[in-house]
Design a protein around this motif. Structure first.
Motif, PDB file in Angstrom:
ATOM      1  N   GLY A   1      14.057  65.063  55.960  1.00 13.69           N
ATOM      2  CA  GLY A   1      14.686  64.664  54.709  1.00 13.69           C
ATOM      3  C   GLY A   1      14.880  65.816  53.740  1.00 13.69           C
ATOM      4  N   SER A   2      14.548  67.041  54.165  1.00 21.99           N
ATOM      5  CA  SER A   2      14.682  68.211  53.278  1.00 21.99           C
ATOM      6  C   SER A   2      16.092  68.817  53.350  1.00 21.99           C
ATOM      7  CB  SER A   2      13.673  69.300  53.664  1.00 21.99           C
ATOM      8  OG  SER A   2      12.357  68.891  53.389  1.00 21.99           O
ATOM      9  N   LYS A   3      16.534  69.379  52.234  1.00 23.81           N
ATOM     10  CA  LYS A   3      17.742  70.188  52.183  1.00 23.81           C
ATOM     11  C   LYS A   3      17.289  71.645  52.007  1.00 23.81           C
ATOM     12  CE  LYS A   3      22.078  70.729  49.615  1.00 23.81           C
ATOM     13  NZ  LYS A   3      22.894  70.201  48.497  1.00 23.81           N
ATOM     14  N   VAL A   4      17.772  72.535  52.883  1.00 28.81           N
ATOM     15  CA  VAL A   4      17.274  73.917  52.927  1.00 28.81           C
ATOM     16  C   VAL A   4      18.426  74.891  52.666  1.00 28.81           C
ATOM     17  CG1 VAL A   4      15.986  75.598  54.298  1.00 28.81           C
ATOM     18  CG2 VAL A   4      15.655  73.142  54.708  1.00 28.81           C
TER      19      VAL A   4
ATOM     20  N   GLU B   1      15.505  80.296  51.152  1.00 23.20           N
ATOM     21  CA  GLU B   1      15.544  80.611  49.721  1.00 23.20           C
ATOM     22  C   GLU B   1      15.139  79.432  48.834  1.00 23.20           C
ATOM     23  OE1 GLU B   1      19.333  82.086  48.538  1.00 23.20           O
ATOM     24  OE2 GLU B   1      18.902  84.135  49.247  1.00 23.20           O
ATOM     25  N   ALA B   2      15.417  78.204  49.279  1.00 18.60           N
ATOM     26  CA  ALA B   2      15.108  77.039  48.434  1.00 18.60           C
ATOM     27  C   ALA B   2      14.948  75.802  49.320  1.00 18.60           C
ATOM     28  CB  ALA B   2      16.209  76.800  47.410  1.00 18.60           C
ATOM     29  N   ILE B   3      14.120  74.870  48.808  1.00 15.92           N
ATOM     30  CA  ILE B   3      13.881  73.589  49.509  1.00 15.92           C
ATOM     31  C   ILE B   3      13.940  72.467  48.480  1.00 15.92           C
ATOM     32  CG2 ILE B   3      12.275  72.239  50.910  1.00 15.92           C
ATOM     33  CD1 ILE B   3      10.945  74.890  51.740  1.00 15.92           C
ATOM     34  N   GLU B   4      14.688  71.414  48.786  1.00 16.75           N
ATOM     35  CA  GLU B   4      14.727  70.221  47.925  1.00 16.75           C
ATOM     36  C   GLU B   4      14.996  69.001  48.803  1.00 16.75           C
ATOM     37  OE1 GLU B   4      18.997  69.719  46.078  1.00 16.75           O
ATOM     38  OE2 GLU B   4      18.307  71.811  45.750  1.00 16.75           O
ATOM     39  N   SER B   5      14.927  67.825  48.202  1.00 13.82           N
ATOM     40  CA  SER B   5      15.179  66.601  48.967  1.00 13.82           C
ATOM     41  C   SER B   5      16.682  66.447  49.214  1.00 13.82           C
ATOM     42  CB  SER B   5      14.650  65.377  48.229  1.00 13.82           C
ATOM     43  OG  SER B   5      15.022  64.193  48.916  1.00 13.82           O
ATOM     44  N   ALA B   6      17.014  66.071  50.431  1.00 13.06           N
ATOM     45  CA  ALA B   6      18.429  65.852  50.777  1.00 13.06           C
ATOM     46  C   ALA B   6      18.859  64.408  50.536  1.00 13.06           C
ATOM     47  CB  ALA B   6      18.655  66.206  52.248  1.00 13.06           C
ATOM     48  N   LEU B   7      17.903  63.503  50.339  1.00 15.41           N
ATOM     49  CA  LEU B   7      18.227  62.071  50.300  1.00 15.41           C
ATOM     50  C   LEU B   7      19.167  61.690  49.162  1.00 15.41           C
ATOM     51  CD1 LEU B   7      14.901  60.357  51.401  1.00 15.41           C
ATOM     52  CD2 LEU B   7      16.702  61.410  52.760  1.00 15.41           C
ATOM     53  N   PRO B   8      19.037  62.274  47.955  1.00 14.69           N
ATOM     54  CA  PRO B   8      19.969  61.871  46.893  1.00 14.69           C
ATOM     55  C   PRO B   8      21.428  62.157  47.215  1.00 14.69           C
ATOM     56  CG  PRO B   8      18.065  62.978  45.956  1.00 14.69           C
ATOM     57  CD  PRO B   8      17.990  63.179  47.437  1.00 14.69           C
TER      58      PRO B   8
END
Length: 733
Positions: A660-663, A724-731
């Motif tokens: 579920g992560s956006k990288v 470089e960055a990691i955030e949730s991809a679900l939204p």
């Protein structure tokens, strides 16, 4: 919880628990009378300066009763609830709407509500009494004085202002509804005061033929007790000559020996007391029966009467059963004539009562109704009472001798568990086997939340299980757990629904000392057991005790599970992690196969078979091959659904790469950044940079943090990329 216990709880000031128990009581109540028994709970709360809470509970009770029971019975139960709480305009308005709803066709109902002051202007008790009295009046009915020995016959009621014109033997008078209700209360035409004033001949006959009955009437009028001297003063000499008194009273006293409500004590004078609680079982039940308005509520009284007779090893009174049946039959006839949708339900109730007395008339009525109904499946589902649905199905076999099997099979996924068993018994008796049941079983497993009762039936085990269902028990268990997990994640599901589903599942899982669950564990591998155990802590609706029992049995069946090291989610083979979007898409695909493609295929098989000579029929063979492919595809999808765990958005990590992560990635030395998301197999799309978490590329990134590097092959180009960055991809999905 019984009324006395809830009153004690209210007195303790534990309002939160009182509110919970009150809502449970409303769910269990079979009729408004059950709710009215708890009115003193509200009075106790109000006395503890909890008037607002008491009013809220009264409001909830009125809303619950209005949605489930007939308005007239709700009105009767509303009075004690309203009088138990501080006066409130909203509650008055709700009571007024109930009156309007039930008496919508009665002339002058608005005038009566206004004159009574139900919506304001008069004390609530007086307003309710006015309505109770006046709504029972009609021209030709009778009333008796509250404080005086007088009787009145209603001559007319003016619907414009509800003024009541009546005669009392001395002339004709008119009173407004409030003053009339203050002075009079409705009585039967057989009341002693009415007979004395308006029907001397009937009173004389009663004196001679029913002396004990006449004394009972007088006892009810005079506070339930009289002595023989007082009784003599009432009757002698106006109605009985003085010389005949002793003989008449001796005969009456002998008759009273057969009246259990009356006791006669002492001598010169005799003391007579009437106790309304001392009635025969038949009188008690018929009185309760008459007090119910909905046919289903009436039928519950009949069932309880028959049950009590069986417990006491006595035969039910046939005369009473006949009275029950006549009343239910008449009510069903009125429903049918009005064209009400509940006509089938009431006709089936009359049919059930007819079976108790050997009447065939109600059977013919039900047969005619079933033959005339077009949307038969939905009407049978609406019955929602197992015994009535089963009775309807039994009749349906006679009404549709050629097509009843198709109706039964179509109804199976939609029916309650007991009805499912009834259907299966009939179909197995007609020669059906697992292949015949398979379309219905597929519907149940494809949408288990929509067919929860049928799913529980499969889990509990049909009586002829080997001829009904060949689906592995493990698959059914995982569907059951999946439904509960989905309900827990759905914020729109009400707590009452969660409790109901949890309670039903709890009973099913723990039945027969968890024997089905233990049998299921024997067919399970270690990885699936780990997945099952990991779900239990999140299924609070099952209750702590059941969850602990299930966990203990898993540990006992798989001792190594206690020592098994926790592995990363993306490495687990026993669980398939998916997004809510992926779950929705897969359910749509399953629904498409079950409700569209398989049905189209069934038609194609039938059309091809109708062309004859199946050995040389290419269309028929192609249709069968297509069916096998569809079923294989469906089986694979259902197997995957059994291992699914939906990703909770709140649990998607942002400090390392997870499912579920956006990288955001970049090659060393600069260059354009590359964003990609790690998602489930069901929504992966390489062109949109959505990668299945089980692919080698995703596996190389999972678990890494910002600043880490990984060698990846992206678009056919291999390189070492830095995170470089990691955030949730679900939204963004």
């Amino acid at each position: 919880m019984e009324p006395d216990s809830l009153i004690q709880l209210a007195a303790s000031g534990n309002v939160a628990t009182v509110e919970d128990e009150w809502m449970r009581m409303l769910e269990r109540a079979r009729d408004p009378g059950d709710v009215a028994r708890y009115s003193d709970t509200l009075k106790t709360l109000a006395g503890k300066d909890r008037g607002e809470e008491a009013r809220a509970l009264a409001w909830a009770a009125l809303e619950s009763m209005e949605s489930r029971f007939e308005a007239q019975s709700v009105i009767a139960a509303a009075s004690p609830l309203l009088l138990a709480v501080p006066d409130n305009p909203e509650l008055r308005q709700q009571a007024a709407e109930l009156v309007r709803k039930h008496y919508a066709g009665r002339p002058g109902i608005e005038a009566l509500i206004r004159e009574a002051g139900l919506e304001g202007g008069r004390p609530l008790r007086r307003a309710l009494r006015t309505l109770d009295v006046c709504l029972r009046l009609e021209p030709g009915s009778f009333a008796a004085g509250r404080d005086e020995d007088r009787a009145a016959r209603i001559e007319a009621i003016d619907p414009a202002d509800w003024t009541i014109t009546f005669s009392d033997g001395a002339g004709t008078r008119t009173l407004d509804p409030v003053r009339f209700a203050d002075a009079y209360c409705p009585v039967q035409a057989t009341d002693f005061r009415v007979l004395r004033r308006f029907d001397a001949a009937a009173l004389a006959a009663k004196l001679q033929k029913e002396p004990a009955s006449l004394i009972v009437s007088l006892l009810k009028i005079h506070g339930h007790q009289l002595n023989s001297d007082e009784l003599e003063a009432i009757l002698v000499p106006d109605l009985i000559p003085a010389g005949q008194w002793k003989k008449w009273f001796t005969r009456a006293r002998n008759g009273l020996k057969r009246v259990p409500q009356v006791t006669v004590e002492g001598r010169s004078p005799y003391f007579l007391k009437y106790d309304a609680t001392q009635t025969s079982i038949e009188e008690q039940f018929f009185s309760e029966f008459e007090g119910r308005h909905d046919a289903l509520d009436k039928w519950s009284v009949v069932e309880r009467y028959v049950r009590e007779c069986k417990q006491h090893k006595s035969e039910p009174d046939r005369e009473l059963l006949t009275r029950f049946h006549a009343a239910l039959q008449a009510q069903a006839r009125r429903r049918i004539e009005s064209g009400a949708r509940a006509a089938l339900r009431d006709a089936l109730i009359a049919y059930q009562s007819g079976r108790l007395v050997g009447s065939d008339e109600s059977t013919r009525v039900v047969h005619d109704l079933l033959a005339s109904i077009e949307d038969l499946e939905s009407r049978l589902v609406e019955l929602d009472v197992d015994a009535l649905t089963c009775a309807a199905l039994d009749c349906l076999r006679d009404v549709h001798p050629d097509s009843w099997r198709d109706v039964f099979l179509s109804l199976l996924p939609l029916a309650r568990a007991n009805v499912c068993e009834h259907i299966a018994e009939h179909l197995v008796g007609a020669g059906y086997d697992t292949a015949d049941f398979e379309p219905a079983i597929e519907r149940i497993l494809a949408a288990p939340a929509d067919h929860f009762e049928a799913l529980l039936w499969l889990w509990n085990g049909p009586r002829h299980e080997a001829r009904v269902c060949r689906t592995p028990l493990v698959t059914i268990l995982m569907r059951l757990m999946g439904v509960l997990a989905d309900l827990r994640r759905d914020d729109t599901v009400e707590s009452a629904v969660l409790r109901e589903y949890g309670g039903r599942a709890r009973t099913a899982l723990s039945a027969r000392n968890y024997s089905r669950f233990e049998a299921c564990l024997k067919a399970m591998d270690l990885n699936m057991a780990v997945a099952l155990k990991s779900r239990l802590p999140r299924l609070e609706m099952l209750g702590d005790n059941v969850c602990d029992d299930l966990s203990t049995r898993i540990n006992r069946a798989f001792p190594s599970i206690i020592k098994k090291k926790e592995i990363e989610p993306w490495l687990r083979e026993d669980v398939l992690y998916v997004t809510q979007k992926g779950m929705t898409r897969r359910r749509s695909e399953i629904d498409e196969i079950v409700n569209v493609k398989l049905k189209e295929n069934a038609r194609a098989i039938g059309e091809a078979a109708s062309k004859g000579d199946l050995s040389e029929n290419a269309e028929y063979k192609f249709a069968l091959e297509e069916r096998d492919l569809l079923r294989g595809r469906l089986a694979m999808m259902q197997e995957e659904m059994g291992r699914v765990q939906v990703i909770d958005p709140a649990e998607v990590p942002t400090d390392y790469v997870g499912i579920g992560s956006k990288v955001r990635l970049r090659l060393p030395g600069g260059g354009e950044a590359l964003d990609l998301s790690i998602v489930d197999p069901w929504i992966s799309d390489v062109e949109r940079h959505l990668y299945n978490y089980r692919t080698p590329l995703a596996q190389a990134l999972l678990g890494r943090r910002v600043g880490d590097s990984a060698e990846l092959n992206v678009g056919g180009v291999t390189g070492v990329y830095q995170i470089e960055a990691i955030e949730s991809a679900l939204p963004d999905l």
